[in-house]
Motif scaffolding. Sequence first.
Motif, PDB file in Angstrom:
ATOM      1  N   PRO A 186       0.809  -1.229   0.000  1.00  0.00           N
ATOM      2  CA  PRO A 186       0.000   0.000   0.000  1.00  0.00           C
ATOM      3  C   PRO A 186       0.839   1.275   0.000  1.00  0.00           C
ATOM      4  O   PRO A 186       0.335   2.346  -0.328  1.00  0.00           O
ATOM      5  CB  PRO A 186      -0.810  -0.114   1.303  1.00  0.00           C
ATOM      6  CG  PRO A 186      -0.803  -1.559   1.650  1.00  0.00           C
ATOM      7  CD  PRO A 186       0.508  -2.081   1.161  1.00  0.00           C
ATOM      8  N   LYS A 187       2.111   1.143   0.363  1.00  0.00           N
ATOM      9  CA  LYS A 187       2.983   2.314   0.444  1.00  0.00           C
ATOM     10  C   LYS A 187       3.726   2.592  -0.864  1.00  0.00           C
ATOM     11  O   LYS A 187       4.460   3.577  -0.956  1.00  0.00           O
ATOM     12  CB  LYS A 187       3.994   2.126   1.579  1.00  0.00           C
ATOM     13  CG  LYS A 187       3.339   2.047   2.960  1.00  0.00           C
ATOM     14  CD  LYS A 187       4.371   1.839   4.049  1.00  0.00           C
ATOM     15  CE  LYS A 187       3.708   1.737   5.424  1.00  0.00           C
ATOM     16  NZ  LYS A 187       4.706   1.513   6.500  1.00  0.00           N
ATOM     17  N   ASP A 188       3.554   1.731  -1.857  1.00  0.00           N
ATOM     18  CA  ASP A 188       4.222   1.947  -3.146  1.00  0.00           C
ATOM     19  C   ASP A 188       3.764   3.263  -3.770  1.00  0.00           C
ATOM     20  O   ASP A 188       2.578   3.600  -3.735  1.00  0.00           O
ATOM     21  CB  ASP A 188       3.913   0.800  -4.114  1.00  0.00           C
ATOM     22  CG  ASP A 188       4.656  -0.479  -3.753  1.00  0.00           C
ATOM     23  OD1 ASP A 188       5.549  -0.415  -2.891  1.00  0.00           O
ATOM     24  OD2 ASP A 188       4.333  -1.531  -4.330  1.00  0.00           O
ATOM     25  N   LYS A 189       4.706   3.976  -4.345  1.00  0.00           N
ATOM     26  CA  LYS A 189       4.385   5.249  -4.988  1.00  0.00           C
ATOM     27  C   LYS A 189       4.507   5.187  -6.507  1.00  0.00           C
ATOM     28  O   LYS A 189       3.848   5.924  -7.224  1.00  0.00           O
ATOM     29  CB  LYS A 189       5.308   6.358  -4.444  1.00  0.00           C
ATOM     30  CG  LYS A 189       5.142   6.628  -2.951  1.00  0.00           C
ATOM     31  CD  LYS A 189       3.741   7.109  -2.606  1.00  0.00           C
ATOM     32  CE  LYS A 189       3.591   7.406  -1.126  1.00  0.00           C
ATOM     33  NZ  LYS A 189       2.203   7.813  -0.775  1.00  0.00           N
ATOM     34  N   THR A 190       5.377   4.324  -6.976  1.00  0.00           N
ATOM     35  CA  THR A 190       5.573   4.193  -8.421  1.00  0.00           C
ATOM     36  C   THR A 190       5.484   2.720  -8.818  1.00  0.00           C
ATOM     37  O   THR A 190       5.677   1.828  -7.988  1.00  0.00           O
ATOM     38  CB  THR A 190       6.947   4.745  -8.849  1.00  0.00           C
ATOM     39  OG1 THR A 190       7.979   4.051  -8.128  1.00  0.00           O
ATOM     40  CG2 THR A 190       7.039   6.238  -8.567  1.00  0.00           C
ATOM     41  N   ILE A 191       5.199   2.508 -10.080  1.00  0.00           N
ATOM     42  CA  ILE A 191       5.112   1.148 -10.618  1.00  0.00           C
ATOM     43  C   ILE A 191       6.363   0.878 -11.447  1.00  0.00           C
ATOM     44  O   ILE A 191       6.683   1.645 -12.361  1.00  0.00           O
ATOM     45  CB  ILE A 191       3.854   0.986 -11.502  1.00  0.00           C
ATOM     46  CG1 ILE A 191       2.595   1.359 -10.716  1.00  0.00           C
ATOM     47  CG2 ILE A 191       3.756  -0.441 -12.031  1.00  0.00           C
ATOM     48  CD1 ILE A 191       2.352   0.541  -9.477  1.00  0.00           C
ATOM     49  N   PRO A 192       7.093  -0.188 -11.137  1.00  0.00           N
ATOM     50  CA  PRO A 192       8.308  -0.493 -11.911  1.00  0.00           C
ATOM     51  C   PRO A 192       7.972  -0.897 -13.341  1.00  0.00           C
ATOM     52  O   PRO A 192       6.838  -1.281 -13.642  1.00  0.00           O
ATOM     53  CB  PRO A 192       8.933  -1.657 -11.132  1.00  0.00           C
ATOM     54  CG  PRO A 192       7.785  -2.293 -10.412  1.00  0.00           C
ATOM     55  CD  PRO A 192       6.839  -1.182 -10.084  1.00  0.00           C
ATOM     56  N   GLU A 193       8.960  -0.816 -14.188  1.00  0.00           N
ATOM     57  CA  GLU A 193       8.760  -1.186 -15.589  1.00  0.00           C
ATOM     58  C   GLU A 193       8.321  -2.641 -15.712  1.00  0.00           C
ATOM     59  O   GLU A 193       7.449  -2.977 -16.513  1.00  0.00           O
ATOM     60  CB  GLU A 193      10.068  -0.962 -16.366  1.00  0.00           C
ATOM     61  CG  GLU A 193       9.922  -1.090 -17.874  1.00  0.00           C
ATOM     62  CD  GLU A 193       8.996  -0.037 -18.481  1.00  0.00           C
ATOM     63  OE1 GLU A 193       8.335  -0.355 -19.490  1.00  0.00           O
ATOM     64  OE2 GLU A 193       8.927   1.088 -17.941  1.00  0.00           O
ATOM     65  N   ASN A 194       8.935  -3.486 -14.910  1.00  0.00           N
ATOM     66  CA  ASN A 194       8.542  -4.898 -14.864  1.00  0.00           C
ATOM     67  C   ASN A 194       7.957  -5.191 -13.486  1.00  0.00           C
ATOM     68  O   ASN A 194       8.687  -5.175 -12.489  1.00  0.00           O
ATOM     69  CB  ASN A 194       9.757  -5.804 -15.121  1.00  0.00           C
ATOM     70  CG  ASN A 194      10.335  -5.606 -16.511  1.00  0.00           C
ATOM     71  OD1 ASN A 194       9.617  -5.649 -17.504  1.00  0.00           O
ATOM     72  ND2 ASN A 194      11.641  -5.367 -16.585  1.00  0.00           N
ATOM     73  N   ILE A 195       6.671  -5.432 -13.452  1.00  0.00           N
ATOM     74  CA  ILE A 195       6.023  -5.650 -12.155  1.00  0.00           C
ATOM     75  C   ILE A 195       6.467  -6.983 -11.560  1.00  0.00           C
ATOM     76  O   ILE A 195       6.851  -7.906 -12.278  1.00  0.00           O
ATOM     77  CB  ILE A 195       4.482  -5.603 -12.269  1.00  0.00           C
ATOM     78  CG1 ILE A 195       3.957  -6.734 -13.154  1.00  0.00           C
ATOM     79  CG2 ILE A 195       4.024  -4.255 -12.759  1.00  0.00           C
ATOM     80  CD1 ILE A 195       2.442  -6.884 -13.102  1.00  0.00           C
ATOM     81  N   THR A 196       6.410  -7.059 -10.246  1.00  0.00           N
ATOM     82  CA  THR A 196       6.847  -8.273  -9.548  1.00  0.00           C
ATOM     83  C   THR A 196       5.651  -9.165  -9.230  1.00  0.00           C
ATOM     84  O   THR A 196       4.530  -8.683  -9.030  1.00  0.00           O
ATOM     85  CB  THR A 196       7.574  -7.916  -8.238  1.00  0.00           C
ATOM     86  OG1 THR A 196       6.707  -7.117  -7.419  1.00  0.00           O
ATOM     87  CG2 THR A 196       8.845  -7.142  -8.522  1.00  0.00           C
ATOM     88  N   TYR A 197       5.932 -10.455  -9.181  1.00  0.00           N
ATOM     89  CA  TYR A 197       4.902 -11.447  -8.858  1.00  0.00           C
ATOM     90  C   TYR A 197       5.367 -12.228  -7.627  1.00  0.00           C
ATOM     91  O   TYR A 197       6.054 -13.246  -7.755  1.00  0.00           O
ATOM     92  CB  TYR A 197       4.681 -12.397 -10.033  1.00  0.00           C
ATOM     93  CG  TYR A 197       4.202 -11.700 -11.285  1.00  0.00           C
ATOM     94  CD1 TYR A 197       2.852 -11.443 -11.489  1.00  0.00           C
ATOM     95  CD2 TYR A 197       5.108 -11.289 -12.266  1.00  0.00           C
ATOM     96  CE1 TYR A 197       2.405 -10.802 -12.638  1.00  0.00           C
ATOM     97  CE2 TYR A 197       4.669 -10.643 -13.415  1.00  0.00           C
ATOM     98  CZ  TYR A 197       3.319 -10.406 -13.594  1.00  0.00           C
ATOM     99  OH  TYR A 197       2.883  -9.759 -14.728  1.00  0.00           O
ATOM    100  N   PRO A 198       5.022 -11.753  -6.451  1.00  0.00           N
ATOM    101  CA  PRO A 198       5.504 -12.410  -5.226  1.00  0.00           C
ATOM    102  C   PRO A 198       4.920 -13.810  -5.052  1.00  0.00           C
ATOM    103  O   PRO A 198       3.822 -14.104  -5.534  1.00  0.00           O
ATOM    104  CB  PRO A 198       5.020 -11.477  -4.111  1.00  0.00           C
ATOM    105  CG  PRO A 198       3.846 -10.766  -4.697  1.00  0.00           C
ATOM    106  CD  PRO A 198       4.141 -10.613  -6.158  1.00  0.00           C
TER     107      PRO A 198
END
Length: 337
Positions: free
Chosen positions: A166-178
């Motif tokens: 919930p604290k993320d501010k930006t989305i990386p170019e390649n999203i992560t899949y935990p």
Amino acid sequence: MRNKSFLKDLYALIPLVFSGLLCIALIFLLWQKNTASPEFVTTLSGLSSLFIAISGFLSAVIMVYLALAAMNLKNTRAHVIDNLGKVTEKMHHFRTIVDILYRSKMWLPGLREYIDDEFAGLNFFEVKEFYKGKSKIAIEFLQENHNYADTENLYLELKSLLMTSPKDKTIPENITYPKIYNQDIVAKWLEHKCGSGLWFYFGYKYAVYKEALDLNAVFERHQEKIMKLANTIDSEAFEDSSFNEVFLSKLGEYMTKEVLPKLFQFQFNSTKSMPNLIKYLYGIFLSLVFFGVLLPLCFLLFGLSIVVLFISYSFVISLIFFIATTFYQFLSKEANS
């Protein structure tokens, strides 16, 4: 709230206090009886074998129950983890679809720059929770006169589904899949029904937003990829679907109702600690074994002081009183948890 919590704690302590007082009183009474009647020692000693047998039987019953409960918990957890893996995989595929839509050209010109540059750091949750007054940027955003036909909310919603915290501010170019999603972000997705925007914008209100959301701008290869992913999520639900507003509406509804609630529930259950009832019974089991079996046995084998029997008998009787006054309370808590 504090008073209620204090009263609840006090209510839970009352049986323990009374059991302790009963134990002390019984030890005192047995000591008095022993002083008044020396033959009482012989009577107590004669009953010790029966006392050991009863305590041993009760301990054995509880031990068998605990063993069965542990096996059941293990099987349940294995089932939950298996289901969690399947639901997590569905969430991965859904987020891949969302990522394609989020980065596509279906949005009105300038929308991406407007959100990502002018309101950098703003997320969907802050907008939905503006009334808490924690985010000035969210309040500023809501006070702005937008020129994007209200589709900026859908953009923010899809963006939130690409976050892993919930604290993320930006989305990386390649999203992560935990391997396992952060329970905080899953709770936020569930609380704000993330994904339902697809149903709202492409289903319920599509006539209003169709000019602002150009599905034809999504590359054909991306459309094909989205449909493959959707069929991987649920081949039966999306078997006859094609890439259009009806499909996206259906996908949003499916994820909101079928996947997110299960993801939250399975993750919660997979990390759930041992039930309090099991801990409660284990405590009783240990007490019975020590005070109801081992102490009397030591008295018989090593000729210990009669006080040992006083303590043993008194403690077990007090324990039975404690069980009688608290067992229903524990059952109620477990049933309602």
